[in-house]
Design a protein around this motif. Sequence first.
Motif, short mmCIF file in Angstrom:
data_model
loop_
_atom_site.label_atom_id
_atom_site.label_comp_id
_atom_site.label_asym_id
_atom_site.label_seq_id
_atom_site.Cartn_x
_atom_site.Cartn_y
_atom_site.Cartn_z
N VAL A 355 0.86 -1.19 0.00
CA VAL A 355 0.00 0.00 0.00
C VAL A 355 0.90 1.24 0.00
CG1 VAL A 355 -2.19 -0.80 1.01
CG2 VAL A 355 -0.26 -0.42 2.51
N PRO A 356 1.31 1.70 -1.19
CA PRO A 356 2.22 2.85 -1.27
C PRO A 356 1.65 4.08 -0.54
CG PRO A 356 2.01 1.80 -3.41
CD PRO A 356 0.98 1.16 -2.52
N CYS A 357 2.53 4.98 -0.13
CA CYS A 357 2.08 6.21 0.53
C CYS A 357 1.45 7.14 -0.50
CB CYS A 357 3.27 6.95 1.15
SG CYS A 357 4.10 6.07 2.49
N ASP A 358 0.43 7.88 -0.07
CA ASP A 358 -0.23 8.87 -0.93
C ASP A 358 -0.05 10.26 -0.36
OD1 ASP A 358 -1.30 7.33 -2.89
OD2 ASP A 358 -3.27 7.11 -1.91
N ASN A 359 0.15 11.20 -1.28
CA ASN A 359 0.21 12.62 -0.90
C ASN A 359 1.19 12.89 0.24
OD1 ASN A 359 -0.33 15.34 -0.86
ND2 ASN A 359 -2.20 15.13 0.36
N VAL A 360 2.45 12.64 -0.06
CA VAL A 360 3.52 13.02 0.87
C VAL A 360 4.19 14.27 0.29
CG1 VAL A 360 5.74 12.35 1.89
CG2 VAL A 360 3.90 10.66 1.66
#
Length: 394
Positions: A355-360
Motif C-alpha cells: 500500500v504505497p504512501c499517498d500525498n507526501v
Amino acid sequence: MTMLRKMSITICALFLFLGSFIISQAADFNIASYGGKPDGDITDALTKAWTDACAATDASKILVGAGTYMMNAVDLRGPCKAPSIELQVDGLIQAPADPAELKGADQWVKIGYVNAFTLSGTGTFDGQGPAAWKANDCIHNPKCDWPTMNFGFNFINNSFVKGVTSKDSKNFHVNVLSCNNFNFDGFNISAPEDSPNTDGIHIGRSNGVVVANTHIGTGDDCVSLGDGNTNITVVNVYCGPGHGISVGSLGRYDNEAPVSDVKVRNCTISNTMNGVRIKTWPGTPGAITVSDMHFEDIIMNNVSNPVIIDQEYCPSNQCDKSTPSKIKISNVTFTNISGTSQTQEGVLLICSSGVPCDNVQLNNINLTFNGAEVTAKCANVKPTVTGTVPACAA
Ligand SMILES: *[C@@H]1O[C@H](CO)[C@@H](O)[C@H](O)[C@H]1NC(C)=O
Ligand SMILES: *[C@@H]1O[C@H](CO)[C@@H](O)[C@H](O)[C@H]1NC(C)=O
Ligand SMILES: *[C@@H]1O[C@H](CO)[C@@H](O)[C@H](O)[C@H]1NC(C)=O
Ligand SMILES: *[C@@H]1O[C@H](CO)[C@@H](O)[C@H](O)[C@H]1NC(C)=O
Ligand SMILES: *[C@@H]1O[C@H](CO)[C@@H](O)[C@H](O)[C@H]1NC(C)=O
Ligand SMILES: *[C@@H]1O[C@H](CO)[C@@H](O)[C@H](O)[C@H]1NC(C)=O
Ligand SMILES: *[C@@H]1O[C@H](CO)[C@@H](O)[C@H](O)[C@H]1NC(C)=O
Ligand SMILES: *[C@@H]1O[C@H](CO)[C@@H](O)[C@H](O)[C@H]1NC(C)=O
C-alpha cells in the motif's frame, strides 16, 4: 429582643462565618496532615489525601511540600465529587530503587478516571531507574518482565501536567491512555542516553493531547504516538538525547485503531537517532490508516535519520519482511526542516510496496551532512516538493 438573645445570634453568625471559612480552607489537603513527612514514606499519606480530596465537594488541592520523600506505587482514581483536583508537588519523590519492591506495578504514579486534574509544582519524580536498566533484557527477550513506568494517566479529561520533572524512570516515563483534552506544558523529562526503553511520553487512544514547552532528554523515543490517536499536537518541544519524535510503531497487532491529525511544530531535536519518524511493521496483521501527519519548523542538530518513514520497521528481526506492511499512510507534510544530519541519507521515505504512501509533501528541507546537502531515498512514494528539497533516489 433581649440583649442576651441578640448576643447569642451574633455569636452564632460568627461561628457560621468561621465555619464556612474553615470549610473553604479545607479544600487544601497537605500530606503533612496525613503523616507524610520529609525523609519518610508518603505512599499512605498521599493515598489518603487523594481519597479525601476526591470526596470533597469543592475544587481541591493536594500539597506535597519541599523535601525528599520515598514513595511506593500509588493508584489514584476517580470518579471524584470534587469538580477539580490539583496535585502540587514541590519536593523530590523517589521510587524504590529495587524494581521488586514495586511488586509488578505497571506504573508508579497511576492516575485515572478523573476530569479537570492538574499535576503542578516544581518537584521531581525520580524513578531511580539504574538497577532496573541493568536488569533489562527486553531487547533480546520478547517475554521479558517490563519494569514499572513513572506515570500512567488513564481515562482522564480536560487536564494539565505542568512544571514537574520526571527523572530516571525504570521504563517509559509517561503513558497516556484514552485521555481527552490533556495538556503537558512546561514539563521536563530526563534520563541518560543509554537507559533502555525510557521513552518520554507515549500516547495511545487519545484525542486532543498537547505536549508544549517540554524538554525531553532520554534513552528512547522522546514522544511516541501509538494507535487510536487523533488531534495530537507537539509544539515547542526540545528532544535530545533520545530516539526522536515518532508515530508508531504501528501494525504489529491486528486490533489497532487508525491514527490521524498529528501536528509537530517548532521543535528542536538534537543528538538523536531519529528526528521525525513514522514506523510500521511488515509481515504483521495490522491494516489501519495513518493520515494527516504534519511536521513543520523543526531544527535538527546532529540527528541520524532526521526525516524518516519506515514501513519496514523490524527491530531484532522479530518479523517476516517478505510480506509488506498493510498500513496505508497518506497526507503527510514535512515543511521547513533544517539543520544537520549524522548520515548522508537524511531523508528516508520507505513506504509499503503493498500500500504505497499517498500525498507526501516535502517543503523546504535544508539538511546538511558534513556541510553538503543530504540525499533522499524513496520507495513506493512519489513526494510532491516545493522549495529546496533533496531529490529522491530509489
Ligand atoms: C471523558 O470523556 C469521555 C468521552 O467524552 C467520556 O466517555 C468519559 O466518561 C469522560 N471521563 C471522565 C472521567 O470524565
Ligand atoms: C529538568 O530535569 C533535569 C534533571 O532533573 C534538571 O537538571 C533540569 O534543570 C530540569 N530542567 C527544567 C527546565 O526544569
Ligand atoms: C482537538 O484538541 C483540542 C484540545 O487539545 C480540543 O480543544 C479540540 O476540540 C479538539 N478537536 C477535535 C475536533 O476534537
Ligand atoms: C518556537 O520555539 C522557540 C524555542 O523553543 C521559542 O522561543 C519560540 O517562542 C517558539 N515559537 C513559537 C511561534 O511558538
Ligand atoms: C552526535 O550525536 C551522537 C548521539 O547520536 C553523540 O554521541 C555525539 O556526541 C554527537 N556529536 C556532537 C558533535 O554533538
Ligand atoms: C487527504 O487529504 C485530502 C485533501 O485534503 C482529503 O480529501 C482526503 O480525505 C485525505 N485523506 C485521508 C485518508 O484523510
Ligand atoms: C516555512 O518557511 C517559510 C520561509 O521561511 C515561511 O514563509 C513559511 O511560513 C514557513 N511555513 C511554515 C508552515 O512554517
Ligand atoms: C540552509 O541552511 C544553511 C545553514 O544551516 C543556510 O546557510 C542556507 O542559507 C540555507 N539554505 C536555504 C536554501 O535556506
